[in-house]
Scaffold this motif. Structure first.
Motif, PDB file in Angstrom:
ATOM      1  N   GLY A  38       0.913  -1.464   0.558  1.00 45.85           N
ATOM      2  CA  GLY A  38       0.307  -0.295  -0.248  1.00 45.85           C
ATOM      3  C   GLY A  38       0.798   1.124  -0.165  1.00 45.85           C
ATOM      4  N   TRP A  39       1.968   0.617  -0.479  1.00 48.20           N
ATOM      5  CA  TRP A  39       2.757   2.521  -0.299  1.00 48.20           C
ATOM      6  C   TRP A  39       4.189   2.058  -1.460  1.00 48.20           C
ATOM      7  CZ3 TRP A  39       7.609   1.406   2.070  1.00 48.20           C
ATOM      8  CH2 TRP A  39       7.746   0.032   3.395  1.00 48.20           C
ATOM      9  N   ALA A 157      -3.924  -0.617  14.849  1.00 48.36           N
ATOM     10  CA  ALA A 157      -2.498  -1.043  13.938  1.00 48.36           C
ATOM     11  C   ALA A 157      -1.696  -0.145  13.606  1.00 48.36           C
ATOM     12  CB  ALA A 157      -2.096  -2.099  14.621  1.00 48.36           C
ATOM     13  N   LEU A 158      -1.872   1.441  13.304  1.00 47.13           N
ATOM     14  CA  LEU A 158      -1.609   1.730  11.933  1.00 47.13           C
ATOM     15  C   LEU A 158      -0.473   1.267  11.018  1.00 47.13           C
ATOM     16  CD1 LEU A 158      -2.346   4.166   9.882  1.00 47.13           C
ATOM     17  CD2 LEU A 158      -0.661   6.035  11.073  1.00 47.13           C
ATOM     18  N   HIS A 159      -0.491   0.591  10.226  1.00 48.90           N
ATOM     19  CA  HIS A 159       0.962   0.112   9.396  1.00 48.90           C
ATOM     20  C   HIS A 159       1.294  -1.329   9.799  1.00 48.90           C
ATOM     21  CE1 HIS A 159       0.791   3.073   6.376  1.00 48.90           C
ATOM     22  NE2 HIS A 159       1.290   3.970   6.788  1.00 48.90           N
ATOM     23  N   GLY A 160       0.741  -1.732  11.065  1.00 43.57           N
ATOM     24  CA  GLY A 160       1.307  -3.759  11.717  1.00 43.57           C
ATOM     25  C   GLY A 160       1.066  -3.887  11.144  1.00 43.57           C
ATOM     26  N   ARG A 200      -7.128  -2.229   4.944  1.00 44.60           N
ATOM     27  CA  ARG A 200      -6.803  -1.231   4.150  1.00 44.60           C
ATOM     28  C   ARG A 200      -7.999   0.283   5.382  1.00 44.60           C
ATOM     29  NH1 ARG A 200      -5.000   1.060   0.628  1.00 44.60           N
ATOM     30  NH2 ARG A 200      -4.567  -1.176  -1.305  1.00 44.60           N
ATOM     31  N   THR A 201      -7.201   1.410   6.015  1.00 44.10           N
ATOM     32  CA  THR A 201      -7.945   2.198   6.163  1.00 44.10           C
ATOM     33  C   THR A 201      -9.246   3.189   4.993  1.00 44.10           C
ATOM     34  OG1 THR A 201      -6.116   3.487   6.052  1.00 44.10           O
ATOM     35  CG2 THR A 201      -6.826   2.221   7.751  1.00 44.10           C
ATOM     36  N   ASN A 202      -9.604   3.360   5.921  1.00 40.82           N
ATOM     37  CA  ASN A 202     -10.187   4.475   4.918  1.00 40.82           C
ATOM     38  C   ASN A 202     -10.578   5.899   3.941  1.00 40.82           C
ATOM     39  OD1 ASN A 202     -10.298   6.184   7.141  1.00 40.82           O
ATOM     40  ND2 ASN A 202     -11.963   7.180   7.230  1.00 40.82           N
ATOM     41  N   ASP A 203      -8.942   5.837   4.749  1.00 35.02           N
ATOM     42  CA  ASP A 203      -7.737   7.076   4.309  1.00 35.02           C
ATOM     43  C   ASP A 203      -6.901   6.987   3.347  1.00 35.02           C
ATOM     44  OD1 ASP A 203      -6.764   5.977   5.717  1.00 35.02           O
ATOM     45  OD2 ASP A 203      -5.308   8.275   7.166  1.00 35.02           O
ATOM     46  N   GLY A 204      -7.164   5.572   3.075  1.00 33.26           N
ATOM     47  CA  GLY A 204      -5.732   4.527   1.608  1.00 33.26           C
ATOM     48  C   GLY A 204      -5.079   4.085   2.512  1.00 33.26           C
ATOM     49  N   ARG A 205      -4.865   3.753   3.842  1.00 34.41           N
ATOM     50  CA  ARG A 205      -3.643   3.635   4.353  1.00 34.41           C
ATOM     51  C   ARG A 205      -4.160   2.445   4.533  1.00 34.41           C
ATOM     52  NH1 ARG A 205      -2.847   8.703   4.083  1.00 34.41           N
ATOM     53  NH2 ARG A 205      -1.310   9.952   3.651  1.00 34.41           N
ATOM     54  N   ARG A 206      -2.790   1.744   6.127  1.00 34.88           N
ATOM     55  CA  ARG A 206      -3.249   0.043   5.942  1.00 34.88           C
ATOM     56  C   ARG A 206      -3.255   0.580   7.469  1.00 34.88           C
ATOM     57  NH1 ARG A 206      -4.778  -3.678   2.860  1.00 34.88           N
ATOM     58  NH2 ARG A 206      -3.708  -5.427   3.992  1.00 34.88           N
TER      59      ARG A 206
END
Length: 382
Positions: A38-39, A157-160, A200-206
């Motif tokens: 995702g990045w 956990a953001l980018h966990g 995936r989160t609502n802002d397109g991140r993981r």
């Protein structure tokens, strides 16, 4: 008070802005978003070459000795580019725990890996019942000889999902909502008993849901005081709020730029809609909200030097409240000025709105922090 940047700070901002302008256009970002993680690992390596990943760490630990102002500059630039890479999770959150809680020998062993781009970190704190209360921890840590054994479940956990190590908060004593008896532990992502479910989160991140079932943590990976780690956790989160404030300013600036460009080219009745006075007033209101937010982001960076934790906490609540309200206003107005195209994910302003919404929700929204500020007597004593 001198608000001018030093020569090194200007060079940092200009170098990062130039890199992002060359290699992080909206179409390129779309390509990064569909990569397996995702990045972009290529961009991550570029950040390492530029020194961004080792920026806030002490030179003695293998970093570059940057401070809150440097972090603010990086966060704002990454926000304006809508960058997807795990800089916030690894450098600000995970790195904050290493800086404030890890032993010197552990910092010396781990920081060079972060600075070179080879080690990713994540913060696993949120639980199903905790909402935004950092002291509401049901995950347990029980001593077993020199080690600790962790049991529990963490959410978002953001980018966990890609982290090599996770900072996990766990209760070592007391009841679920006690402020004492909370520790922070650095856990190997591949440790036996640890499972992750990425999403995936609502802002397109993981992010990831993390389950811990009998996960052992060595004594060297205890961060700070396992019986009284909440003050350190709150300090790291305050630093994270300051970085999020700067990022929000960058995202709002990106939304404003897109909107001004649109007002100049979109025509109605044969003229650009930017010539309509009512829309000019809206554009001026957006500019004012962004400038107020930029001042609050600077205030947040300066407030991190406040030695009194209670004063620092009040300052961060004021920042989060102001930034949250401004971000909601800017997101709504910029999307409205675009009309129907503003809500389509094929257009960048919709991604600005999604990211601002995510920033608003992290570590407490505006209403949460206004309430906390009121409960502690307000920003300025009566």
């Amino acid at each position: 008070m001198d608000f001018d940047l030093s020569e090194e700070q200007r060079l940092l901002r200009e170098s990062l802005t130039r890199l992002l302008a060359d290699r992080y256009g909206f179409e390129a970002r779309k390509g990064y978003a569909v990569e397996p993680e995702g990045w972009s690992r290529v961009m991550w390596a570029s950040y390492a070459e530029l020194g961004l990943l080792g920026l806030p760490f002490a030179e003695a630990d293998g970093g570059f000795g940057g401070g809150a102002v440097e972090t603010m500059l990086v966060a704002e630039a990454l926000g304006e580019a809508l960058a997807l890479e795990p800089w916030f999770a690894t450098v600000v959150l995970g790195g904050g725990f290493l800086r404030h809680g890890a032993r010197a020998e552990r910092r010396a062993a781990l920081v060079p890996g972060i600075a070179e781009g080879g080690l990713l970190l994540a913060f696993a704190q949120t639980e199903a019942q905790s909402r935004w209360d950092l002291h509401d921890v049901a995950t347990t840590a029980k001593r077993d000889g020199d080690a600790w054994v962790l049991e529990g479940r963490k959410l978002v956990a953001l980018h966990g999902d890609v982290a090599d190590r996770l900072v996990v908060t766990a209760r070592t004593g007391g009841e679920r909502r006690d402020r004492a008896g909370i520790g922070a532990f650095l856990v190997e992502a591949k440790a036996p008993g640890l499972t992750r479910r990425g999403h995936r989160t609502n802002d397109g991140r993981r992010a990831a849901e993390v389950t811990l079932a009998g996960v052992r943590v060595a004594a060297e990976d205890v961060l700070g005081d396992p019986a009284d780690g909440l003050p350190m956790i709150e300090l790291v989160v305050d630093e994270a709020i300051a970085a999020l404030a700067a990022e929000a300013v960058g995202v709002m600036a990106a939304a404003q730029k897109l909107t001004l460009e649109y007002l100049k080219v979109r025509k109605q009745f044969g003229v650009p809609i930017g010539s309509f006075q009512v829309l000019q007033h809206k554009a001026a209101d957006i500019m004012m909200a962004i400038e107020q937010s930029r001042s609050m982001a600077m205030y947040a960076a300066m407030s991190l030097e406040e030695p009194d934790p209670a004063e620092r906490s009040r300052a961060m609540s004021a920042v989060k409240a102001q930034i949250g309200r401004a971000a909601k206003f800017v997101a709504e107005e910029t999307v409205q000025l675009h009309g129907g195209i503003g809500i389509t994910m094929e257009y960048a302003v919709a991604h600005c709105m999604a990211r601002l919404g995510a920033i608003e929700a992290m570590f407490g929204n505006a209403e949460f922090h206004l309430r906390r500020l009121a409960d502690t007597g307000g920003l300025i004593a009566a």
